[in-house]
Design a protein around this motif. Sequence first.
Motif, PDB file in Angstrom:
ATOM      1  N   LEU A 177       0.856  -1.179   0.000  1.00  0.00           N
ATOM      2  CA  LEU A 177       0.000   0.000   0.000  1.00  0.00           C
ATOM      3  C   LEU A 177       0.894   1.231   0.000  1.00  0.00           C
ATOM      4  O   LEU A 177       1.722   1.406   0.895  1.00  0.00           O
ATOM      5  N   ALA A 178       0.748   2.079  -1.031  1.00  0.00           N
ATOM      6  CA  ALA A 178       1.492   3.332  -1.101  1.00  0.00           C
ATOM      7  C   ALA A 178       0.681   4.409  -0.393  1.00  0.00           C
ATOM      8  O   ALA A 178      -0.440   4.731  -0.806  1.00  0.00           O
ATOM      9  N   ALA A 179       1.240   4.982   0.670  1.00  0.00           N
ATOM     10  CA  ALA A 179       0.467   5.874   1.533  1.00  0.00           C
ATOM     11  C   ALA A 179       0.588   7.352   1.158  1.00  0.00           C
ATOM     12  O   ALA A 179       0.009   8.207   1.821  1.00  0.00           O
ATOM     13  N   ALA A 180       1.327   7.661   0.093  1.00  0.00           N
ATOM     14  CA  ALA A 180       1.549   9.072  -0.253  1.00  0.00           C
ATOM     15  C   ALA A 180       0.265   9.771  -0.676  1.00  0.00           C
ATOM     16  O   ALA A 180       0.054  10.938  -0.379  1.00  0.00           O
ATOM     17  N   LYS A 186      -8.339   3.011  -2.438  1.00  0.00           N
ATOM     18  CA  LYS A 186      -7.078   2.285  -2.235  1.00  0.00           C
ATOM     19  C   LYS A 186      -7.093   1.523  -0.907  1.00  0.00           C
ATOM     20  O   LYS A 186      -6.648   0.375  -0.836  1.00  0.00           O
ATOM     21  N   LEU A 187      -7.573   2.187   0.121  1.00  0.00           N
ATOM     22  CA  LEU A 187      -7.594   1.559   1.437  1.00  0.00           C
ATOM     23  C   LEU A 187      -8.497   0.334   1.458  1.00  0.00           C
ATOM     24  O   LEU A 187      -8.135  -0.718   1.994  1.00  0.00           O
ATOM     25  N   ASN A 188      -9.666   0.449   0.849  1.00  0.00           N
ATOM     26  CA  ASN A 188     -10.600  -0.680   0.841  1.00  0.00           C
ATOM     27  C   ASN A 188     -10.061  -1.841   0.009  1.00  0.00           C
ATOM     28  O   ASN A 188     -10.280  -3.011   0.365  1.00  0.00           O
ATOM     29  N   LYS A 189      -9.378  -1.525  -1.079  1.00  0.00           N
ATOM     30  CA  LYS A 189      -8.772  -2.598  -1.887  1.00  0.00           C
ATOM     31  C   LYS A 189      -7.689  -3.310  -1.082  1.00  0.00           C
ATOM     32  O   LYS A 189      -7.573  -4.544  -1.112  1.00  0.00           O
ATOM     33  N   PHE A 190      -6.889  -2.541  -0.334  1.00  0.00           N
ATOM     34  CA  PHE A 190      -5.837  -3.142   0.487  1.00  0.00           C
ATOM     35  C   PHE A 190      -6.449  -4.036   1.561  1.00  0.00           C
ATOM     36  O   PHE A 190      -5.932  -5.123   1.842  1.00  0.00           O
ATOM     37  N   VAL A 191      -7.546  -3.590   2.152  1.00  0.00           N
ATOM     38  CA  VAL A 191      -8.239  -4.399   3.161  1.00  0.00           C
ATOM     39  C   VAL A 191      -8.728  -5.706   2.545  1.00  0.00           C
ATOM     40  O   VAL A 191      -8.570  -6.791   3.130  1.00  0.00           O
ATOM     41  N   ARG A 192      -9.325  -5.624   1.344  1.00  0.00           N
ATOM     42  CA  ARG A 192      -9.809  -6.845   0.675  1.00  0.00           C
ATOM     43  C   ARG A 192      -8.660  -7.789   0.363  1.00  0.00           C
ATOM     44  O   ARG A 192      -8.752  -9.001   0.603  1.00  0.00           O
TER      45      ARG A 192
END
Length: 442
Positions: A177-180, A186-192
């Motif tokens: 996950l790139a947090a910049a 993006k966050l929900n995709k990372f959670v999935r």
Amino acid sequence: MKNSFLKAVFSFKTKIVNPKLEGLRRSTAANLQVEDLTELNLRKRQDLLKHALTQSPFYQKKYKGLDFLKKGVIRNEDFTKLPPLTRSELRENFGSIQADNISKSDYRKATTSGSTGSPISVLHDRRHPETPIRWRILNWWSVQPWENQAFIYRYQRPLLKRLKNNLLWWPTQRIFLAAADLNEKKLNKFVRDFNRIKPTLLQGYVDVVFEFALYLLDNNIKIHPPKMVWVTSAPLFEEQRELMEKAFGAPVCDQYGNTEILLIAAECPEQNGLHIMQDTVHIEFVDQDNQPVAPNTTGKILLTDLTNYAFPLIRYEIGDEGKYLDHTCSCGRPLPLMENVRGRQTVNIKTPSGLRIRGEHLMAMFNGYMKVFKEIQLQQEGDFSVCIAYVPRTANEGQKEAEKMANLLMQRARSEIVVTAKRVDQIERTTTKTPLIISHLN
């Protein structure tokens, strides 16, 4: 069954792609079985110093005139007489520090972020990678290198590097996950993805992992708990640790490392201080005269990398402060302990009279207020005034706590400086890092 398959493929690929790595892993494991790690550490320092005196023009010149070096084998008390390597020396003598007897395949170049001044470059010795030490730390937490892993960093890696990484680690799955430029999509995709691959490790910079933890808590989102969360690159507030462990359902491991020497010390599951990797690095805590301080006493940190023969770092004054701990860990591991590093000795809050307020004091002072912030940063201007910039968790939080923190700092500074608090949308960053203190004093 699946884990056995992953382990078998990982072991086979390691033997084919990097056959030396397994030997290094075994050697690193054997180091903890030696009768006296202190003696092993001294012997490695002696060997490194001998190498530097014959292969590094910089050290030949720097140590010229030190008669005790003519004896050949130095004692521990002689080692403390060696003048430290400063950051300015490292920056100005890059070419002459490099050993003469290495080829380009023996090293790779690394450059610091410049979070505390101008960036500096070093060479890492490819013949002694940090991977076996990383595996050692992961093993403490029952995480195996062939298990799925997740990472949160500031910027996204280039496409070619991501493809190469996926190929190298297949069939193990790794997600990033790139947090910049975070957004909800993006966050929900990372959670999935996280819940799909169920990684045993989550690793990343303290501030961005903390931001992800707050997103989970604020939105009541559950993820599959990893075995550990490994945070790096900034001091860790205990309240941040508490919230992250609540969000992830997993313990948080703090570690100490930097661009120059990647893995210096790390916590075990007892979380009773950081275990120093005494077989690969020598660390000293010294006073202003570069002499050892007593255990449990804060001192400047001097580092010696025992494995880097491409670019020797001997008594390197990195700019951090820390302390030895005089107790042993109940885990039974023979590695000595140091306190979690809370700040840099070169970046402090200062007053006109010369009073210096260190990062570790600020962290202790602000403990109890951090749960309402995503991030904070102290910015000191040329007139000595300080602004506590803060990003609140919600629109209605933070102002009261930030004002209390400003008053505490003003009292600690004996009212010599003006301290204000300011809500901001984003904290000032230095490349990938987010310094706790930014000073504009000359």
